[in-house]
Each structure stands twice: as C-alpha cells, then as structure tokens.
Scaffold this active site. Structure first.
Site, PDB file in Angstrom:
ATOM      1  N   GLY A 169     -47.619 -29.924   4.820  1.00 32.29           N
ATOM      2  CA  GLY A 169     -47.357 -29.560   6.204  1.00 32.29           C
ATOM      3  C   GLY A 169     -47.179 -28.060   6.325  1.00 32.29           C
ATOM      4  O   GLY A 169     -47.382 -27.311   5.357  1.00 32.29           O
ATOM      5  N   TYR A 171     -44.479 -26.523   6.622  1.00 29.37           N
ATOM      6  CA  TYR A 171     -43.277 -26.101   5.904  1.00 29.37           C
ATOM      7  C   TYR A 171     -43.539 -25.937   4.402  1.00 29.37           C
ATOM      8  O   TYR A 171     -42.855 -25.193   3.718  1.00 29.37           O
ATOM      9  CB  TYR A 171     -42.171 -27.150   6.098  1.00 29.37           C
ATOM     10  N   LYS A 187     -39.299 -32.344  -1.592  1.00 28.99           N
ATOM     11  CA  LYS A 187     -39.876 -31.529  -0.525  1.00 28.99           C
ATOM     12  C   LYS A 187     -39.714 -30.068  -0.919  1.00 28.99           C
ATOM     13  O   LYS A 187     -38.599 -29.576  -1.067  1.00 28.99           O
ATOM     14  CB  LYS A 187     -39.160 -31.818   0.799  1.00 28.99           C
ATOM     15  N   ASP A 288     -36.674 -33.054  16.666  1.00 24.77           N
ATOM     16  CA  ASP A 288     -38.086 -33.128  16.268  1.00 24.77           C
ATOM     17  C   ASP A 288     -38.460 -34.566  15.912  1.00 24.77           C
ATOM     18  O   ASP A 288     -39.100 -34.822  14.887  1.00 24.77           O
ATOM     19  CB  ASP A 288     -38.351 -32.190  15.088  1.00 24.77           C
TER      20      ASP A 288
END
Length: 463
Positions: A169, A171, A187, A288
């Site tokens: 993504g 990020y 992540k 979000d």
C-alpha cells in the site's frame, strides 16, 4: 643460601632459598622440626636445589591421614565434577537448540512457507513449549494494554523470519512472518510514514483495547536494513486477508453476511465506547473505515485494523487527541461533512459519525455479494459507476455533497427480508445529515434483531 626439605625417610618434599641471612643459622642448623615430619638441609652452590619454593609439610601428611587418596578426594574430584557438570550443560543446551531448529523447520514446512526474504540477523527464538498465543495471553492481565511487554517488543525484529509479501500500500508492505513457530503479520512502514506507525503503536498500546473484533497486536519495533530504517508493526495473521479480498473471491449466504456485519460493528462499538475507571479506555474514532482495513478471520468474523489516523477522546479532560499525521483518509469513503470541510473538529461525536458513514458503504459492499433467490452482484467498490478508480477530492465532493448521490440499492434486495433490513440500516448510516445517522450501538441492536428474525425464519422453514 639454598635449602632442601625432606621427610624422615629422605623423600624430597620441596626446595627453596633463604633470603634473609639472619635466618641461616636458625634454619640450617636444625636437622628436625618438632611436630613436623621433615628435616632441612642447606647447600651454597648455584641452583643446587633447582630453585623451587619451600613449604612446610603438616604433621601427619605421610602417616595416612592426608595420604594420596585423600588429596585426590579433596582437590581432584571437585574439579572433575565441575568439568562433568559443565559438559552436561553444554550437551543439554546443544540438544535443546537442535530440537528448536527441528520444530521451526517443521512449522515452516507445515505452513507451506518458502522463505524468499532472509536477513542474517533475524532468528526465531523459541520460548519453551509455549505457543505464541499463550505467550500473548499470559503477558496481558486484566486492566492491561494490548501487546507484549515493551522489553520483548524491542527485540521482535531480531526474532522474526520474514517469509513472503502478502500486501502492499501507500504506507509500505505487509509480510507474513514466523515467530515462535507461528505465523504473524508484519506491517513494514516507509520511513516517511513514521507518524502512522507511531500512532498505530500508541493506539494498540491503549489500556483495555483488546477485543475479539480488533486486530490483535504483539508489538512494534524499529530496525534497519542496509542504510534504510524500517518501522515494524507485528500483529495476528489472518490468512483470509482483508474483507475487500474476501468479497472479491467469495459470495455470501445470510449467515455469513450477518456474521461479518455484526462482528464489524462490535469492533467499532468497542472503539467508540469510553470505559471509565482507573484502568479505563478512551473513546476512539477510526477515521479510515473501509473494506481494506477490515480483516476476515477463519471463522468468518471480522477484525478492524489500521489505526494510523485514529482519534482518542476522554470525557474527564474533554481533550480530543488527534495525531500530527499529514495522511488523510480514503477519499472514496469520506463523509459529506469531511468533503465540504464543514465538520466540527472540536466535538468528538463528529468523528464517530464519520465512521458510521463509512460503515454504511462497507455494509453495502457486503450485501451486494450476498446470494438471494439465486442472484448475486459482482463485487464493486462504492461509487464505482460515477468516479474514477482513484478519485480526487473534488470528484468525491461533487458526487457526495453537490449531487448527494449514494450507491444504488439493487431491486432484488426488496424480495429478501435480510437484505431489506440491511438496506434500511445502510441508508440511515450514510445519511447526508450526520445528526440523523445511527450510533454504533443502535446499528448493533438493529443487526441483532435482524439476526434473530433470520434464525426464527430458518427454524420455521425446517419445521
């Protein structure tokens, strides 16, 4: 003057030198030492006694009380015991290490993970026979925050084996890794998105955040690869992936639809609710909510993830804690008041209403994939028919605020009691006026009533 010490049998015991000349007459003139079974002889030539140091042999050394066997017992045996114990410890540690390596290899094989990304400094460290979930559950007691103790968190990057990329993504990336023989999700944020990493770490560490419908958190760590800094967030791994992926690949029946909807609203309600007390929890708004930020568990229930934009609020202080994060939410899911910049940022309830609007769009996505009377719609994101794949802020503002357009409710829903009930909830969630939208608690009650009616209808059909 040199001296030689011998016992009464003439057996040499030691050699040495007399450094003080005044002692020569006293020592060299004695042929026998009272109480000591030795005698002293002196010589004057260089190195005549081989230059060893003298010592006095205690009385009884040669009479059996301090014989060779006892000397061995006192001095040699303890040394041998220490050496043996040290050798045994080394052997046990080696066997334990080999056993852990075999367990890890078996776990990797069972998980069908082919490591294609390996860092020399990363290793898996087993913790006895405990599983990762047991460690996680045992480390968190009542009233605690989410995640492992900070000391363990700071070493996570050195204990995890990254195996494969499972998501990308703006990020950064999400990897599937192995830690303590179990799969975890890692992540990895780009360094430019440090604010999101810091905010997620802060939110996940909030007291009493843990909930079955909130993504489980193990810890975060900061490490480096070459000259690049990596920001890690380690969470539970859910092989089914995001709700977005799940809806693209699968259709749903009524039970699966209600399970997804109820579990999602349960997680959102827990976030929105403030828990009072010394070990309380602030109210949290996600900001979000979208199908890509909701993950599907193996049992079909969902968990909410990605708290990089979350906002916290405590009634006692009245403070609204908004992170200093330049990132904005997903435009496709932005509410009218956000798009036309009319949102009251000083009132926390405004943030809750933004989440409810986005939830309405997610429920619409889910309902489209529910089979009804043999019919089902292809997956499409909200507003797919009126905006581009990557809509701009102005695109969404025109559609949502000016045109007041909402995704179409298919006609087939009207002939299905569950979808009819869902459509009513959806419309009240994405209403143009924030004050008209349902609260998370109201949505949950409506869904539970719908679930009860569906169960009753199933029983009636069976009988």
């Amino acid at each position: 003057m040199a001296q030689i010490l011998m016992d009464n049998d003439g057996v040499l015991k030691a050699r040495g030198c007399i450094s003080n000349l005044d002692h020569i007459p006293m020592l060299c003139g004695i042929s026998d030492v009272p109480g000591k079974q030795i005698k002293i002889e002196c010589c004057q030539t260089s190195f005549c006694n081989n230059a060893t140091f003298p010592f006095i042999i205690p009385s009884g050394m040669t009479d059996g009380n301090y014989g060779t066997g006892r000397v061995i017992l006192i001095y040699v045996v303890p040394i041998l015991v220490v050496v043996a114990v040290a050798g045994l410890v080394v052997l046990l540690l080696r066997r334990s290490y080999n056993r852990r390596i075999r367990q890890y290899a078996a776990a990797v094989a069972a998980s069908a993970i082919t490591p294609n990304y390996y860092r020399d400094e990363l290793r898996v460290t087993a913790a006895g026979d405990s599983t990762l979930r047991e460690i996680f559950n045992d480390s968190i007691t009542s009233g605690s925050g989410s995640g492992l103790p900070l000391l363990i968190q700071r070493t996570l990057a050195k204990q995890i084996w990254l195996a494969e990329v499972i998501g990308k993504g703006r990020y950064g990336e999400v990897w599937c890794g192995v830690w303590q023989g179990e799969k975890v999700a890692v992540k990895i944020f780009f360094s430019r998105d440090e604010a999101s990493w810091a905010r997620e770490t802060e939110i996940y560490s909030t007291v009493l955040l843990r909930h079955e419908n909130i993504l489980g958190f193990y810890g975060s760590d900061m490490t480096s690869r070459g000259s690049c800094t990596q920001l890690w967030l380690v969470t539970h791994y859910h092989p089914r992936g995001s709700l977005y992926d799940h809806l693209n690949a699968h259709t749903l029946d009524h039970t699966e639809l209600i399970t997804i909807a109820l579990s999602t609203i349960n997680g959102l309600l827990h976030l929105h609710t403030e828990i009072f007390g010394t070990q309380g929890k602030p109210a949290i708004a996600h900001r979000d909510i979208k199908s890509k930020n909701i993950l599907v568990k193996l049992n079909g229930a969902c968990v909410i993830a990605d708290f990089g934009l979350a906002v916290m609020h405590t009634q006692k202080t009245g403070e609204i804690n908004i992170s200093n994060n330049p990132r904005v939410g997903t435009k496709r899911y932005m509410s009218p008041e956000v798009l036309n910049e009319m949102m009251n940022m000083s009132v926390f309830e405004s943030f809750r209403k933004v989440d409810i609007y986005a939830l309405g769009l997610v429920l619409w996505e889910v309902c489209r994939r529910c089979v009804s009377n043999g019919l089902v719609d292809e997956y499409t994101p909200p507003f797919h028919d009126v905006v581009p794949n990557d809509p701009s802020f102005d695109d969404m503002k025109k559609v949502v605020c000016v045109d007041q357009y909402r995704p179409m409710i298919p006609n087939r829903w009207t002939s299905d009691p569950v979808l009819t009930g869902m459509s009513k909830i959806i419309r009240e969630c994405w209403h143009q006026n924030p004050n008209v939208r349902l609260t998370a608690l109201r949505v949950k009650k409506s869904l539970m009533k719908l679930a009860q009616e569906e169960s009753k209808n199933k029983l009636d059909l069976e009988y």
